[in-house]
Design an enzyme around this catalytic site. Structure first.
Site, mmCIF file in Angstrom:
data_model
loop_
_atom_site.group_PDB
_atom_site.id
_atom_site.type_symbol
_atom_site.label_atom_id
_atom_site.label_comp_id
_atom_site.label_asym_id
_atom_site.label_seq_id
_atom_site.Cartn_x
_atom_site.Cartn_y
_atom_site.Cartn_z
ATOM 1 N N LYS A 249 -11.412 -1.305 8.000
ATOM 2 C CA LYS A 249 -10.784 -1.887 8.984
ATOM 3 C C LYS A 249 -11.110 -1.913 10.258
ATOM 4 C CE LYS A 249 -7.762 -2.212 5.507
ATOM 5 N NZ LYS A 249 -7.866 -3.315 4.632
ATOM 6 N N TRP B 256 0.729 -1.061 -0.064
ATOM 7 C CA TRP B 256 0.129 0.115 0.083
ATOM 8 C C TRP B 256 0.924 1.376 -0.200
ATOM 9 C CZ3 TRP B 256 -4.430 0.112 -1.780
ATOM 10 C CH2 TRP B 256 -5.381 -1.012 -1.883
ATOM 11 N N ASP C 174 -0.437 7.398 6.629
ATOM 12 C CA ASP C 174 -1.878 6.461 6.218
ATOM 13 C C ASP C 174 -1.942 5.530 7.455
ATOM 14 O OD1 ASP C 174 -3.621 4.712 5.474
ATOM 15 O OD2 ASP C 174 -2.830 4.522 3.550
#
Length: 364
Positions: A198, A104, A174
């Site tokens: 999440k 990511w 992030d």
């Protein structure tokens, strides 16, 4: 045990049972309005109260001062990857710097490069993304627009320790897969952001916490919807927001504040879950390989393999028969992945670890 609590998916993840019950009721009719949450106007007084409560809960959980704006946006972290350099990588500063520590953060780096000049401060590709750098030891230019990193790599199961050192440039993180899983020092960051699927609920909303002084750097002329100042000035209600996702997120932040007892309590629960899982994996010896080096293992995601795709698939099938779901590894590395997000219970982890032990005794 209900199957929701045996959901170990990397996302969307499990939701607290109490939140699911309230959500079921709200889909039929909100107790406060008698109207389904799916049909509530984003301009209603009810929704304004939800936005206010969601912000208050996040501020209380993290201890965020008024020096920061809290916004609820759309587009997930993927939109943030491009929007952040559009807003903050201005010509008044040296190019922003990025840590590439996994799948990511690699996506973030790639998107930023399409928007502005940037520099990679550290890249873990040579190690197969099994290790992380110490942020304070990076050779970051003091004139860089910002330093960006991903606090928890969901795919590879890597997690940075809680940041304790102030950086010489604005720090942007992030935190999508470990946001609200433990306390940290928000004052060390200029921006923190996290998409919901999440620890915060269903996909659709992204939380962005931005230092107000950083907003002053934004150049004029950006499309309004891509300008962070637009969302701050409109109180997260510039265009039609994801009402349902924000409502569920509000329920989850209530659960964290008042049922769990805050982030210190949540951290203790998450530490016990992770310790139980990794002790089991380590007890299996050479039968299992954990992707991340031991000192960088994530409390949120554990990526591992039995070393043979047929064995991995056999365990996933056996686990599914016991109601355990979401164990498939990410397509980029294969194997298996166990995600221990906030709503995954300790009892669910016990069931999973027992299944791992049973499988290794009879199949490996």
């Amino acid at each position: 045990m209900k199957s929701n609590t045996l959901n170990f998916s990397g996302g969307p993840g499990a939701l607290p049972e109490s939140v699911l019950e309230q959500t079921r009721e709200a889909i039929a009719a909100l107790p406060e309005t008698g109207i389904s949450v799916l049909g509530m106007s984003h301009r209603s007084d009810w929704f304004r109260s939800i936005l206010n409560e969601a912000e208050l809960n996040i501020r209380c959980l993290l201890g965020i001062s008024d020096d920061y704006a809290v916004t609820f946006m759309q587009g997930g972290s993927s939109l943030q990857f491009a929007t952040i350099p559009m807003n903050f990588a201005t010509k008044a500063y040296a190019p922003p710097e990025y840590v590439t520590s996994g799948y990511w953060s690699g996506r973030a780096t790639s998107e930023a490069a399409k928007v502005a000049s940037m520099k990679i401060s550290w890249d873990g590709r040579a190690t197969g993304y099994r290790q992380l750098p110490a942020l304070h030891a990076l050779d970051v230019s003091s004139s860089a627009a910002y330093l960006h990193y991903v606090s928890n790599e969901t795919v590879e199961g890597l997690q940075f320790p809680v940041c304790e050192d102030a950086m010489p440039v604005p720090l942007i993180a992030d935190m999508s897969s470990d946001f609200l899983s433990k306390p940290f020092r928000p004052e060390l960051f200029s921006m923190m952001y996290a998409h919901a699927q999440k620890n915060l609920g269903p996909a659709g909303v992204t939380v962005a916490v931005i230092k107000r002084s950083l907003l002053e750097r934004i150049p004029d002329g950006l499309p309004a919807i891509l300008d962070f100042r637009t969302h701050v000035s409109h109180g997260s209600n510039y265009n039609t927001p994801p009402v349902f996702a924000i409502y569920v997120m509000t329920l989850i932040t209530r659960w964290l504040r008042f049922d769990v007892g805050g982030l210190h309590a949540m951290q203790s629960i998450n530490e016990r879950k992770a310790r139980r899982l990794y002790e089991t994996l380590d007890s299996l010896g050479d039968a299992v390989t954990v992707h991340a080096d031991r000192c960088w293992r994530s409390q949120m995601n554990a990526a591992f393999t039995f070393g043979d795709s047929r064995l991995d698939e056999a365990f996933i099938e056996m686990a599914r028969e016991q109601g355990i779901v979401g164990l498939e590894g990410h397509r980029s590395i294969g194997g298996m992945r166990v995600s221990l997000y906030n709503a995954v219970t300790e009892q669910a982890v016990d069931i999973l670890t027992n299944a791992l032990t049973e499988f290794s005794l009879h199949r490996v």
